[in-house]
Design an enzyme around this catalytic site. Structure first.
Site, PDB file in Angstrom:
ATOM      1  CB  CYS A 206       1.342  14.691 -12.388  1.00 37.24           C
ATOM      2  SG  CYS A 206      -0.288  14.004 -12.499  1.00 37.24           S
TER       3      CYS A 206
ATOM      4  CE  LYS B 120      -2.236  14.540   5.144  1.00 32.95           C
ATOM      5  NZ  LYS B 120      -2.183  15.120   3.796  1.00 32.95           N
TER       6      LYS B 120
ATOM      7  CB  CYS C  25       3.876  30.419 -20.112  1.00 33.93           C
ATOM      8  SG  CYS C  25       4.228  29.204 -18.839  1.00 33.93           S
TER       9      CYS C  25
ATOM     10  NE  ARG D  31       1.541  20.991   0.665  1.00 32.30           N
ATOM     11  CZ  ARG D  31       2.464  20.128   1.077  1.00 32.30           C
ATOM     12  NH1 ARG D  31       3.477  20.531   1.810  1.00 32.30           N
ATOM     13  NH2 ARG D  31       2.369  18.854   0.774  1.00 32.30           N
TER      14      ARG D  31
ATOM     15  CG  LEU E  67       3.665  19.247   9.942  1.00 34.99           C
ATOM     16  CD1 LEU E  67       4.404  19.145  11.267  1.00 34.99           C
ATOM     17  CD2 LEU E  67       2.174  19.031  10.159  1.00 34.99           C
TER      18      LEU E  67
END
Ligand SMILES: [Zn+2]
Length: 380
Positions: free
Chosen positions: A186, A85, A336, A72, A70
C-alpha cells in the site's frame, strides 16, 4: 505428452541437466501454471516460465499498460502503452515460445470467481501488489490444495515464500491479519526497477522446481532480499495451529473479499515520523519526562553494530511474542534500517491493541541522511 523434435532442440540445455532431463521437461510441458498479476513480478516470472516450456500458462490482470510500468515490467514495450496487459503479454509470450498455450484472464480476482479461475491450474504464482488479492489468492490455494509461490516488493527490498499444501505455513500463517502485511503493497513509495526481476525470477525458479520435483522449495522459509546491501536473509516461519485458513479450527472456509486495506482506519493510526521530527521529539524528551520507547526491530547483529542511544532491540520476528515487554505508558517508536520492518512492527502493535504506534519513516538510513551523517547505519 511427449516432446517434439523442435522442443527437444528448444529445451536442450534443460535436457542436458540430468536432474531435470526429459522427464522433467515433459512435466513442464504438461504443467498448468497461473501468474496472478502481470506486473513487476509477473513479467519476469511469466517470461521465464514461457521460455522454460510450461505447457499452459495463465495470466490474471485487468490493467492496461502505463508508461510508468515500463521501468520494471519487462513484458511490455513503449508501443504497448494503453493496451490490456493480458493481451500484450500473451502475444509476447507466444512470440517467445509458440509451443505453449497462454490463457489471458482479463479480470480482477474476487471471492466469487477466484476458485473457478485457479481450479484449473496445478500451481499459482502471486505477483499482485494488492493486499486484498494476496489474501484471497492464499486462501483459495489453501482451500483448493494448490501450491502457491508468493513474493512482494517494497522500495529496495522484497521477500518470497512458497506454500505447499500439507507441508508448511501459508501466507496467512506469516501475516495472520491483513494489517500486518499491508506495508509492502500500500505504500506509495517507489521501487527499484530491477528489484522485481530478482524476486520474479525466484518465483519462476520455485515453480520449475515444484513442477519437475527437483530441489527444495522455500517452504516455511521467508527469503528476504535487500538490493542495497545485496543480502539475502532467511527467516524460519512456522505453521500456526490457529491460522484462520490452514489451522486446526478454520474460520475461513470459503474465499472472502476483504476490501482494500490500504485506506483502512488501522493504517491511518500509525504515526509516521521523519528523522527531523524524531530528533526534535528526542531532544524535548531529554529535558522532560520519558514517555517514549525507542524499539529497534532490526536483527541483533545490526543493532549491535550501531544503534540510537536509548533504543531497545526487539527483532521483528520476536515482536509479537515480546509485546508484553512494552510499557503501556510509553509510546513505542519502532525503527529499522529502511522503515519497512518498522511499519510492519506498527501493524503488529495495532493488532495487539496498542494505540497510535509510531515509526521512523525511511528508517536509520533517513536518520543518517538528515540528522547524523556520522551514524553510518549498519548493513541490514
Ligand atoms: Zn496458514
Amino acid at each position: 505428452m511427449t516432446l517434439t523434435a523442435s522442443e527437444l532442440s528448444r529445451y536442450h540445455r534443460h535436457l542436458a541437466l540430468p536432474e531435470l532431463g526429459r522427464a522433467g521437461q515433459e512435466r513442464l510441458k504438461n504443467a498448468r501454471v497461473v501468474v496472478v498479476g502481470a506486473g513487476g513480478l509477473g513479467s519476469p516470472a511469466a517470461l521465464y516460465l514461457a521460455a522454460a516450456g510450461v505447457g499452459t500458462l495463465g495470466l490474471v490482470d485487468c490493467d492496461r499498460v502505463e508508461l510508468s510500468n515500463l521501468q520494471r515490467q519487462v513484458l511490455f514495450d513503449t508501443a504497448a502503452v494503453g493496451r490490456l496487459k493480458t493481451e500484450v503479454a500473451r502475444e509476447r509470450l507466444l512470440a517467445l515460445n509458440p509451443e505453449i498455450t497462454v490463457i489471458a484472464h482479463t479480470l480482477t480476482l474476487r471471492a466469487e470467481n477466484v476458485l473457478e479461475v485457479l481450479r484449473d491450474y496445478d500451481l499459482v504464482l502471486d505477483g499482485t501488489d494488492r493486499l486484498a488479492t494476496r489474501y484471497l489468492v492464499n486462501d483459495a490455494c489453501v482451500l483448493l490444495g494448490k501450491p502457491l509461490v508468493s513474493a512482494a516488493i517494497h522500495r529496495f527490498e522484497g521477500h518470497a515464500m512458497t506454500y505447499v499444501p500439507g507441508r508448511g505455513p501459508c501466507y496467512r500463517c506469516l501475516f495472520p491479519a491483513a494489517e500486518e502485511g499491508l506495508v509492502a503493497s500500500c505504500s506509495e513509495a517507489g521501487v527499484l526497477g530491477v528489484l522485481p526481476g530478482v524476486l520474479g525470477a525466484i518465483q519462476a525458479t520455485e515453480a520449475v522446481k515444484i513442477v519437475t520435483g527437483i530441489g527444495e522449495p522455500i517452504v516455511g522459509r521467508l527469503v528476504t532480499y535487500d538490493a542495497l546491501e545485496l543480502r539475502f536473509v532467511e527467516l524460519p516461519v512456522a505453521r500456526r495451529a490457529d491460522c484462520a485458513v490452514c489451522g486446526e479450527h478454520r474460520t475461513i472456509t470459503a474465499p472472502q473479499d476483504t476490501g482494500e486495506v490500504c485506506d483502512s482506519a488501522a493504517l491511518s493510526r500509525v504515526r509516521r515520523l521523519t528523522a527531523i521530527a524524531l530528533r526534535d521529539l528526542l531532544t524535548s524528551e531529554a529535558s522532560g519526562s520519558s514517555g517514549l520507547a525507542l524499539i529497534d526491530v532490526r536483527e541483533p547483529h545490526e543493532f549491535d553494530t550501531r544503534h540510537l542511544q536509548g533504543a531497545r532491540n526487539i527483532p521483528l520476528a520476536d515482536l509479537e511474542r515480546r509485546l508484553g515487554e512494552l510499557e503501556a505508558a510509553r509510546m513505542p517508536i519502532f525503527l529499522c534500517r529502511s522503515g519497512r520492518r518498522s511499519l510492519t512492527a506498527c501493524a503488529i502493535a495495532l493488532r495487539a491493541g496498542i494505540e497510535a504506534p509510531a515509526h521512523l519513516e525511511g528508517g536509520l538510513l533517513a536518520w543518517t541522511a538528515e540528522v547524523d551523517p556520522a551514524f553510518e547505519v549498519a548493513p541490514g
